[in-house]
Design a protein around this motif. Structure first.
Motif, short mmCIF file in Angstrom:
data_model
loop_
_atom_site.label_atom_id
_atom_site.label_comp_id
_atom_site.label_asym_id
_atom_site.label_seq_id
_atom_site.Cartn_x
_atom_site.Cartn_y
_atom_site.Cartn_z
N GLU A 107 39.56 41.54 51.73
CA GLU A 107 38.50 41.49 52.74
C GLU A 107 37.11 41.62 52.13
OE1 GLU A 107 35.80 42.72 55.91
OE2 GLU A 107 36.32 43.82 54.08
N ILE A 108 37.03 42.28 50.98
CA ILE A 108 35.73 42.49 50.34
C ILE A 108 35.09 41.18 49.88
CG2 ILE A 108 36.55 42.84 47.97
CD1 ILE A 108 34.61 45.28 47.86
N LEU A 109 35.87 40.09 49.87
CA LEU A 109 35.30 38.77 49.52
C LEU A 109 34.34 38.28 50.59
CD1 LEU A 109 38.34 36.84 47.96
CD2 LEU A 109 36.50 38.08 46.80
N HIS A 110 34.31 38.95 51.74
CA HIS A 110 33.29 38.65 52.75
C HIS A 110 31.92 39.13 52.27
CE1 HIS A 110 35.87 37.10 55.89
NE2 HIS A 110 36.65 38.16 55.83
N ARG A 111 31.91 39.97 51.23
CA ARG A 111 30.65 40.51 50.70
C ARG A 111 30.38 40.02 49.29
NH1 ARG A 111 30.90 46.81 52.85
NH2 ARG A 111 31.04 46.29 55.08
N ASN A 112 31.40 40.03 48.46
CA ASN A 112 31.27 39.51 47.10
C ASN A 112 31.98 38.17 47.05
OD1 ASN A 112 31.98 42.85 46.41
ND2 ASN A 112 29.98 41.99 45.99
N TYR A 113 31.21 37.10 47.29
CA TYR A 113 31.79 35.78 47.50
C TYR A 113 32.42 35.22 46.22
CZ TYR A 113 28.33 36.41 51.20
OH TYR A 113 27.57 36.92 52.21
N LEU A 114 33.62 34.73 46.37
CA LEU A 114 34.33 34.20 45.21
C LEU A 114 33.65 32.98 44.63
CD1 LEU A 114 36.77 34.64 43.40
CD2 LEU A 114 38.14 33.26 44.98
N LYS A 115 32.85 32.29 45.43
CA LYS A 115 32.23 31.05 44.97
C LYS A 115 31.03 31.28 44.05
CE LYS A 115 28.97 30.27 48.79
NZ LYS A 115 28.56 29.31 49.85
N ASN A 116 30.52 32.54 43.99
CA ASN A 116 29.32 32.73 43.15
C ASN A 116 29.09 34.15 42.66
OD1 ASN A 116 28.42 34.02 45.48
ND2 ASN A 116 27.02 32.36 46.09
N ASP A 117 30.00 35.08 42.95
CA ASP A 117 29.79 36.48 42.56
C ASP A 117 30.90 36.90 41.60
OD1 ASP A 117 29.54 39.25 42.38
OD2 ASP A 117 29.01 39.49 44.49
N PRO A 118 30.55 37.33 40.39
CA PRO A 118 31.57 37.77 39.43
C PRO A 118 32.47 38.89 39.96
CG PRO A 118 29.46 37.51 38.34
CD PRO A 118 29.20 37.36 39.80
N LEU A 119 31.93 39.71 40.87
CA LEU A 119 32.75 40.77 41.45
C LEU A 119 33.91 40.19 42.27
CD1 LEU A 119 30.38 43.64 42.69
CD2 LEU A 119 32.22 43.79 41.01
N GLY A 120 33.67 39.02 42.86
CA GLY A 120 34.74 38.37 43.62
C GLY A 120 35.95 38.11 42.73
N LYS A 121 35.70 37.66 41.52
CA LYS A 121 36.79 37.41 40.57
C LYS A 121 37.52 38.71 40.23
CE LYS A 121 34.64 33.41 38.28
NZ LYS A 121 34.22 32.85 36.98
N LYS A 122 36.76 39.78 40.06
CA LYS A 122 37.34 41.09 39.74
C LYS A 122 38.29 41.53 40.86
CE LYS A 122 35.80 45.94 39.70
NZ LYS A 122 36.73 46.54 38.74
N TRP A 123 37.85 41.36 42.12
CA TRP A 123 38.68 41.80 43.25
C TRP A 123 39.97 40.99 43.34
CZ3 TRP A 123 36.55 45.96 43.17
CH2 TRP A 123 35.21 46.22 43.44
N VAL A 124 39.89 39.70 43.10
CA VAL A 124 41.11 38.88 43.15
C VAL A 124 42.07 39.32 42.05
CG1 VAL A 124 42.06 36.56 42.91
CG2 VAL A 124 39.95 36.91 44.19
N ALA A 125 41.56 39.55 40.86
CA ALA A 125 42.41 39.99 39.75
C ALA A 125 43.09 41.32 40.08
CB ALA A 125 41.59 40.12 38.47
N GLU A 126 42.34 42.25 40.70
CA GLU A 126 42.92 43.55 41.05
C GLU A 126 43.95 43.43 42.17
OE1 GLU A 126 40.37 46.80 41.97
OE2 GLU A 126 39.23 46.64 40.11
#
Length: 291
Positions: A107-126
């Motif tokens: 759900e946090i990808l609503h804030r850290n967008y996977l299309k342009n935020d490195p944190l999005g990648k971190k959340w998916v990996a976790e």
């Protein structure tokens, strides 16, 4: 009443055969389908109590959010469900209730967008090992609002990341499901570029219908091999009271031979969540000929 002539009899008999065949096919499809509820629609997002509530309503499982920070400007160091003892609480409740956690949502990808935020990648990996630990198989990756995929460059960026992370998901045995506002064709293009059997479409009939797509045709076109899970909704209405033809949706799901989960991401117009969820669940099961 006048007796049926031969032609009328043949037509009516043919209709009965067609309806009987359709009913049999749909009932057979139900044996392959499980129906769950997202914890956020139960108004217990990220809370282990959602397990028991979903079970008490009559669902087959629950979909849970992996959490987010209460402060958008201060992201957590880890996904909240994995950062505290929440994961163990979910597992304990699931085992106690003998009730599965069907899938998870980053759900946090609503804030850290996977299309342009490195944190999005971190959340998916976790989310990959965390989802595995929870006993679930599908991870919902949302792309909405400012995080929506709007250009082919953005789609390619996401696809390239999914190509990198795909092998890890495959090895772990989980699926990364893309839920978004783009067409079936654009989703298929991402899947082809990602080139991983662990990257599939998370098909939401409400989102796609509201974005002008022919959902009945898209379900058939994507087929069971490109869809990992469904969201069924027609918010803000109860199912069957809005614009979506759910008998036709059910027919499409049955027609592709889909086997897996459909989550009722439905609103509660009356304000009584258990009551409205139970009504929606009964409606869907009724369409499949199950009560």
């Amino acid at each position: 009443m006048p007796a049926l002539n031969r032609r009328q009899f043949i037509r009516s008999a043919g209709a009965v055969v067609a309806v009987t065949a359709w009913t049999g096919r749909v009932q057979a499809a139900y044996a392959k389908l499980k129906i769950g509820a997202p914890d956020w629609n139960l108004q217990l997002e990220g809370k282990p109590g959602s397990v028991e509530l979903a079970k008490s309503i009559g669902f087959d499982g629950v979909q849970i959010s992996l959490g987010h920070s209460s402060d958008p400007k201060a992201p957590p160091s880890r996904l909240p469900v994995g950062e505290s003892d929440l994961c163990d609480q979910f597992l304990a409740q699931s085992r106690k209730s003998n009730f599965p956690i069907a899938s998870t949502c980053v759900e946090i990808l609503h804030r850290n967008y996977l299309k342009n935020d490195p944190l999005g990648k971190k959340w998916v990996a976790e989310s990959i090992p965390l989802t595995k630990k929870l006993g679930a198989r599908v991870i919902l990756l949302p792309f909405f609002g400012n995080g929506a995929l709007k250009t082919h460059d953005e789609m390619d960026y996401v696809a390239d990341f999914l190509k990198e992370i795909g092998p890890e998901a495959e090895k772990t045995g989980v699926i990364l499901g893309l839920e978004n506002t783009i067409s079936a064709e654009d989703n298929a293009r991402i899947l082809e570029r990602a080139h991983s059997k662990a990257v599939l479409v998370y098909y939401d009939v409400g989102n796609s219908f509201n974005n002008g797509f022919d959902i009945y045709q898209e379900i058939h076109w994507l087929g069971k091999d490109r869809i990992c899970e469904f969201h069924l909704k027609d918010n803000p209405h109860l199912l069957g009271q809005g614009k979506i033809d759910f008998p036709k949706v059910v027919e499409a799901i049955a027609g592709i031979g889909f086997s897996g989960w459909a989550q009722l991401e439905t609103a509660s117009p009356s304000g009584d969540v258990p009551k409205d969820m139970k009504t929606n669940l009964g409606f869907i099961r009724g369409l499949f000929g199950q009560h």
